[in-house]
Design an enzyme around this catalytic site. Structure first.
Site, PDB file in Angstrom:
ATOM      1  N   CYS A  22     -29.970  54.198 -24.765  1.00  0.00           N
ATOM      2  CA  CYS A  22     -29.410  53.959 -26.806  1.00  0.00           C
ATOM      3  C   CYS A  22     -30.476  55.912 -26.903  1.00  0.00           C
ATOM      4  O   CYS A  22     -31.525  55.263 -26.033  1.00  0.00           O
ATOM      5  CB  CYS A  22     -29.941  53.176 -27.467  1.00  0.00           C
ATOM      6  SG  CYS A  22     -28.734  51.364 -27.151  1.00  0.00           S
ATOM      7  N   CYS A  69     -30.607  48.638 -32.016  1.00  0.00           N
ATOM      8  CA  CYS A  69     -29.704  47.230 -31.006  1.00  0.00           C
ATOM      9  C   CYS A  69     -31.306  46.656 -30.486  1.00  0.00           C
ATOM     10  O   CYS A  69     -31.593  47.590 -30.580  1.00  0.00           O
ATOM     11  CB  CYS A  69     -29.074  47.626 -30.164  1.00  0.00           C
ATOM     12  SG  CYS A  69     -30.336  48.228 -28.044  1.00  0.00           S
ATOM     13  N   GLU A  86     -32.846  55.497 -29.141  1.00  0.00           N
ATOM     14  CA  GLU A  86     -33.815  55.300 -29.637  1.00  0.00           C
ATOM     15  C   GLU A  86     -34.761  55.561 -28.314  1.00  0.00           C
ATOM     16  O   GLU A  86     -35.738  55.022 -28.880  1.00  0.00           O
ATOM     17  CB  GLU A  86     -34.008  53.904 -30.179  1.00  0.00           C
ATOM     18  CG  GLU A  86     -32.717  53.535 -31.616  1.00  0.00           C
ATOM     19  CD  GLU A  86     -31.608  53.481 -31.499  1.00  0.00           C
ATOM     20  OE1 GLU A  86     -30.981  54.172 -30.268  1.00  0.00           O
ATOM     21  OE2 GLU A  86     -31.120  53.122 -32.490  1.00  0.00           O
ATOM     22  N   GLU A 142     -24.839  57.929 -21.787  1.00  0.00           N
ATOM     23  CA  GLU A 142     -23.925  56.623 -21.889  1.00  0.00           C
ATOM     24  C   GLU A 142     -24.140  56.624 -19.725  1.00  0.00           C
ATOM     25  O   GLU A 142     -24.391  57.835 -19.174  1.00  0.00           O
ATOM     26  CB  GLU A 142     -22.948  56.471 -21.772  1.00  0.00           C
ATOM     27  CG  GLU A 142     -22.829  56.209 -23.343  1.00  0.00           C
ATOM     28  CD  GLU A 142     -21.306  55.672 -23.663  1.00  0.00           C
ATOM     29  OE1 GLU A 142     -20.510  56.937 -23.487  1.00  0.00           O
ATOM     30  OE2 GLU A 142     -21.541  55.213 -25.196  1.00  0.00           O
ATOM     31  N   ASN A 162     -28.385  58.772 -27.106  1.00  0.00           N
ATOM     32  CA  ASN A 162     -27.714  58.290 -26.025  1.00  0.00           C
ATOM     33  C   ASN A 162     -26.854  58.656 -24.789  1.00  0.00           C
ATOM     34  O   ASN A 162     -26.169  59.522 -24.724  1.00  0.00           O
ATOM     35  CB  ASN A 162     -26.911  57.416 -27.077  1.00  0.00           C
ATOM     36  CG  ASN A 162     -25.218  57.602 -27.490  1.00  0.00           C
ATOM     37  OD1 ASN A 162     -25.794  58.953 -28.049  1.00  0.00           O
ATOM     38  ND2 ASN A 162     -24.463  57.525 -27.168  1.00  0.00           N
ATOM     39  N   CYS A 170     -33.802  47.826 -27.894  1.00  0.00           N
ATOM     40  CA  CYS A 170     -34.605  48.618 -28.705  1.00  0.00           C
ATOM     41  C   CYS A 170     -35.308  48.497 -29.504  1.00  0.00           C
ATOM     42  O   CYS A 170     -36.929  48.421 -29.778  1.00  0.00           O
ATOM     43  CB  CYS A 170     -33.635  49.800 -29.449  1.00  0.00           C
ATOM     44  SG  CYS A 170     -32.424  51.376 -28.485  1.00  0.00           S
TER      45      CYS A 170
HETATM   46  N1  THU Z   1     -26.217  53.258 -28.789  1.00  0.00           N
HETATM   47  C1  THU Z   1     -28.262  53.691 -29.729  1.00  0.00           C
HETATM   48  O1  THU Z   1     -27.522  54.738 -28.670  1.00  0.00           O
HETATM   49  N2  THU Z   1     -28.489  53.287 -30.109  1.00  0.00           N
HETATM   50  C2  THU Z   1     -28.139  52.524 -31.411  1.00  0.00           C
HETATM   51  O2  THU Z   1     -28.671  52.001 -32.114  1.00  0.00           O
HETATM   52  C3  THU Z   1     -26.487  52.420 -30.755  1.00  0.00           C
HETATM   53  C4  THU Z   1     -26.171  51.623 -29.825  1.00  0.00           C
HETATM   54  C5  THU Z   1     -25.416  53.689 -28.236  1.00  0.00           C
HETATM   55  C6  THU Z   1     -25.469  53.069 -27.150  1.00  0.00           C
HETATM   56  C7  THU Z   1     -23.794  53.018 -26.443  1.00  0.00           C
HETATM   57  O3  THU Z   1     -24.302  54.709 -26.102  1.00  0.00           O
HETATM   58  C8  THU Z   1     -23.931  53.435 -27.597  1.00  0.00           C
HETATM   59  O4  THU Z   1     -24.005  53.887 -29.060  1.00  0.00           O
HETATM   60  C9  THU Z   1     -22.010  52.547 -28.007  1.00  0.00           C
HETATM   61  O5  THU Z   1     -23.303  51.031 -27.907  1.00  0.00           O
END
Ligand code: THU
Length: 141
Positions: free
Chosen positions: A59, A96, A61, A50, A48, A99
């Site tokens: 994310c 999520c 994925e 941010e 991920n 994704c």
């Molecule tokens: N996140 C992911 O990268 N993948 C997931 O399956 C769930 C959420 C990340 C997005 C964000 O940077 C952090 O996790 C919190 O939501």
């Protein structure tokens, strides 16, 4: 097929690169292509990423998917996901909704496997169809 352990281990390594200063939730993913390259499994990893403005966050994925697609691969078999606060992973992380929708675009919901892992020995495997019942994809257009 590449075993789940290999994919999970690749996802764990990718998680080390997660950029998550706002949520403190670090995620790694490893996406297995449907075809081998030079006799070896083709795996795209992602973490991920941010952003201070929050919404541009990507994310793990989707990072893995977009890496694969941008390299010309469009067919995938499975994705392993590991996530958690800093330190060891203690719980399963499911993808999520956004994704899952990206998966619907490039994967067969009946066969594509989503591996939510805590470790190489502790994981759950879902078919995309289970995570996206009555989903909408290219076949619906
Ligand atoms: N996140 C992911 O990268 N993948 C997931 O399956 C769930 C959420 C990340 C997005 C964000 O940077 C952090 O996790 C919190 O939501």
């Amino acid at each position: 097929m590449t075993d789940y352990r290999t994919l999970i281990s690749e996802a764990m390594k990718a998680r080390e690169n997660a950029y998550a200063p706002y949520s403190g939730f670090y995620v790694g993913a490893a996406l297995l292509a449907a075809f081998e390259k030079d006799g070896k499994p083709l795996i795209f990893t992602g973490c991920n990423v941010e952003n201070a403005a929050f919404t541009p966050t990507n994310c793990a994925e989707r990072t893995a998917f977009f890496k694969g697609i941008s390299e010309g691969v469009r067919a995938f078999r499975a994705i392993a996901i590991v996530g958690g606060k800093q330190g060891a992973v203690t719980d399963y992380t499911a993808p999520c909704g956004v994704c899952r929708q990206v998966m619907m675009e490039f994967c067969n919901p009946d066969t594509f496997e989503v591996i939510a892992a805590v470790s190489e020995d502790d994981y759950k495997v879902f078919k995309l169809k289970e995570l996206m019942p009555e989903g909408f994809g290219p076949d619906n257009l």
